[in-house]
Design an enzyme around this catalytic site. Structure first.
Site, PDB file in Angstrom:
ATOM      1  N   CYS A 123    -126.867-137.398  48.958  1.00  0.00           N
ATOM      2  CA  CYS A 123    -126.420-138.468  48.058  1.00  0.00           C
ATOM      3  C   CYS A 123    -127.308-139.694  48.200  1.00  0.00           C
ATOM      4  CB  CYS A 123    -124.981-138.848  48.376  1.00  0.00           C
ATOM      5  SG  CYS A 123    -123.801-137.535  48.148  1.00  0.00           S
ATOM      6  N   THR A 125    -129.285-140.940  44.926  1.00  0.00           N
ATOM      7  CA  THR A 125    -129.318-141.554  43.595  1.00  0.00           C
ATOM      8  C   THR A 125    -127.984-142.196  43.215  1.00  0.00           C
ATOM      9  OG1 THR A 125    -130.948-139.923  42.944  1.00  0.00           O
ATOM     10  CG2 THR A 125    -129.763-140.997  41.158  1.00  0.00           C
ATOM     11  N   GLU A 126    -128.089-143.310  42.475  1.00  0.00           N
ATOM     12  CA  GLU A 126    -126.899-144.026  41.987  1.00  0.00           C
ATOM     13  C   GLU A 126    -127.101-144.369  40.514  1.00  0.00           C
ATOM     14  OE1 GLU A 126    -126.306-147.438  44.486  1.00  0.00           O
ATOM     15  OE2 GLU A 126    -125.943-146.193  46.269  1.00  0.00           O
ATOM     16  N   ILE A 156    -125.447-135.577  41.682  1.00  0.00           N
ATOM     17  CA  ILE A 156    -125.511-134.986  43.023  1.00  0.00           C
ATOM     18  C   ILE A 156    -125.410-133.460  42.931  1.00  0.00           C
ATOM     19  CG2 ILE A 156    -124.434-134.940  45.312  1.00  0.00           C
ATOM     20  CD1 ILE A 156    -125.929-137.608  44.402  1.00  0.00           C
ATOM     21  N   HIS A 279    -156.153-110.248  21.889  1.00  0.00           N
ATOM     22  CA  HIS A 279    -156.638-111.412  21.128  1.00  0.00           C
ATOM     23  C   HIS A 279    -157.115-112.496  22.091  1.00  0.00           C
ATOM     24  CE1 HIS A 279    -155.260-109.909  17.262  1.00  0.00           C
ATOM     25  NE2 HIS A 279    -154.148-109.534  17.867  1.00  0.00           N
ATOM     26  N   GLY A 341    -142.047-116.478  17.914  1.00  0.00           N
ATOM     27  CA  GLY A 341    -140.649-116.685  17.510  1.00  0.00           C
ATOM     28  C   GLY A 341    -139.670-116.201  18.575  1.00  0.00           C
ATOM     29  N   GLU A 364    -136.096-134.892  42.941  1.00  0.00           N
ATOM     30  CA  GLU A 364    -136.807-135.087  44.216  1.00  0.00           C
ATOM     31  C   GLU A 364    -138.057-135.951  44.019  1.00  0.00           C
ATOM     32  OE1 GLU A 364    -136.658-132.240  47.230  1.00  0.00           O
ATOM     33  OE2 GLU A 364    -134.812-131.324  46.500  1.00  0.00           O
ATOM     34  N   GLN A 368    -144.159-139.571  38.203  1.00  0.00           N
ATOM     35  CA  GLN A 368    -144.697-140.928  38.325  1.00  0.00           C
ATOM     36  C   GLN A 368    -144.485-141.471  39.740  1.00  0.00           C
ATOM     37  OE1 GLN A 368    -142.959-139.666  35.666  1.00  0.00           O
ATOM     38  NE2 GLN A 368    -144.868-139.539  34.514  1.00  0.00           N
TER      39      GLN A 368
END
Ligand code: CAA
Length: 383
Positions: A123, A125-126, A156, A279, A341, A364, A368
């Site tokens: 835990c 990230t917020e 989470i 091809h 397709g 993770e 950037q």
């Protein structure tokens, strides 16, 4: 640093068979039911997959980083959600305790993580703190022999199911930076923990995420990882160094699967009087994907070996995560293109993988953030 080549070959062989015979045939069901089938979960536990990277003294297989990377590449050849359920126990859910935890914390929790008896989550990230992880706002204020946690954690992984959380929270509200953060082991049934509804995601059906809300959640002071305040951000970063290498290896595995899918489709499908694989424009896409997957494999193996040799691989882990996550995105895009397709249709695996791999460039640490880490380390080293 492979410790026993014969044992490792056996493990990879068993795993490869498990992926081919049990996981690939259940990919569509996993996506449809949005859950790992219970019998598959039981087989994973039986095989020891929940404790791959956990040291043998705690009941795991104690794989080195190089061995773990090879395993992750193998398991990457099927839907990433299968890995997600046990990957967290080996990785970001357990590594905080393993890297910086006290002997008591390791003895209390790690053996049960290794068997899969309990599931863990990480835990960090917020709602208002993602890439800028050090700005997190969840607080942990000491009150006697407890800390009281308040705040919300977001996206989470394994949140709906987890029995144990590694939680980064601010123990020093005056310090708004990384130094004010500590890491805690928090048991999932502690009063004051609330779980939000499972998020509706673009892909990786079967791997669940949700909000975890701490509302006056009292955690024993002995659960602060390593027994010291102010170390939590560094713990999180060390965990992510390892996690980023692991995810890079999974990206390589997925890319190799997509190359296989693309090649077999191209050899079968006839257009303009011959197989697509005849091809040259299709051949160019096949060759680019093969080359990039190989480059990723080589990169991950080099970084993993260096980690086993105790080199600081923070930069290399970010290089690998950056390249491999972007690479598998390109490979998945070409796979869809080669299928034409059919690649846009849900009955073909490449359609699902195309959506699944999008996450690799984000979690993770986004691409950037990896660029930032790499460049900052380069400048620091040059100074
Ligand atoms: N190992 C050890 N220590 C480290 C470190 C590492 N790899 N990286 C940084 N540190 C230390 C620094 O040395 C510094 O210590 P001092 O104060 O003693 O000098 C401290 O940590 C703070 O470092 P920075 O000044 O570099 O911190 P920053 O605020 O500038 O941010 C960042 C650095 C790289 C941007 C970091 O915030 C980051 O990695 N952000 C991305 C977060 C992320 O990856 N989130 C993913 C969430 S987990 C997830 O996705 C899992 C899931 O659910 C599947």
């Amino acid at each position: 640093m492979i410790r026993d080549q014969e044992l490792l070959d056996q493990l990879l062989d068993t795993l490869s068979r498990f992926v081919r015979e049990r996981l690939i045939p259940n990919e569509a069901r996993l996506a449809e039911e949005d859950a790992v089938p219970p019998e598959i979960l039981a087989e994973m536990k039986e095989m020891g997959l929940f404790g791959l990277s956990i040291p043998e003294e705690y009941g795991g297989l104690g794989l080195t980083m190089e061995e773990e990377a090879l395993v992750a590449m193998e398991i990457g050849k099927t839907s990433p959600a299968f890995r997600s359920v046990f990957g967290t126990n080996n990785g970001i859910g357990a590594q905080g305790i393993l890297i910086d935890g006290t002997d008591e914390q390791k003895a209390k929790y790690v053996p049960r993580l290794a068997t899969g008896e309990i599931l863990s989550s990480f835990c960090l990230t917020e709602p208002d703190s993602g890439s800028d992880a050090a700005s997190l706002r969840t607080t942990a204020i000491q009150d006697g022999d407890h800390y009281v946690l308040n705040g919300t954690k977001r996206y989470i992984t394994n949140g709906p199911e987890a029995d144990l959380f590694t939680v980064m929270a601010r123990t020093d509200p005056q310090n708004k930076g990384a130094g004010g953060i500590s890491a805690f082991v928090v048991e999932g049934d502690t009063p004051g923990i609330h779980r939000g509804p499972a998020d509706k995601k673009m892909g990786q059906k079967g791997a669940h995420t949700c909000d975890i809300i701490f509302d006056d959640c009292r955690v024993p002071a002995e659960n602060i990882i390593g027994g010291r305040e102010g170390q939590g951000f560094k713990t999180a970063m060390k965990v992510l160094d390892r996690g980023r290498l692991h995810i890079s290896a999974v990206c390589v595995g997925v890319a190799e699967r997509l190359v296989e899918e693309s090649l077999s489709f191209a050899m079968e499908r006839q257009q303009f009087g011959c197989a697509l694989s005849e091809h040259q424009l299709i051949q160019a896409m096949l060759a680019d994907s093969k080359t990039e997957a190989y480059a990723g494999r080589t990169m991950v193996m080099d970084a993993a070996r260096r980690k086993d040799a105790k080199e600081d691989v923070s930069t290399l882990a970010s290089c690998a995560k950056l390249f491999c996550a972007e690479m598998v995105g390109r490979v998945a895009d070409r796979a869809v293109q080669i299928h034409g397709g059919a690649g846009y249709m849900a009955e073909y695996a490449v359609e699902r993988f195309y959506r699944d791999v999008r996450l690799f460039r984000i979690y993770e640490g986004t691409t950037q953030i990896q660029q930032l880490v790499i460049a900052r380390n380069m400048v620091r080293e040059a100074q």
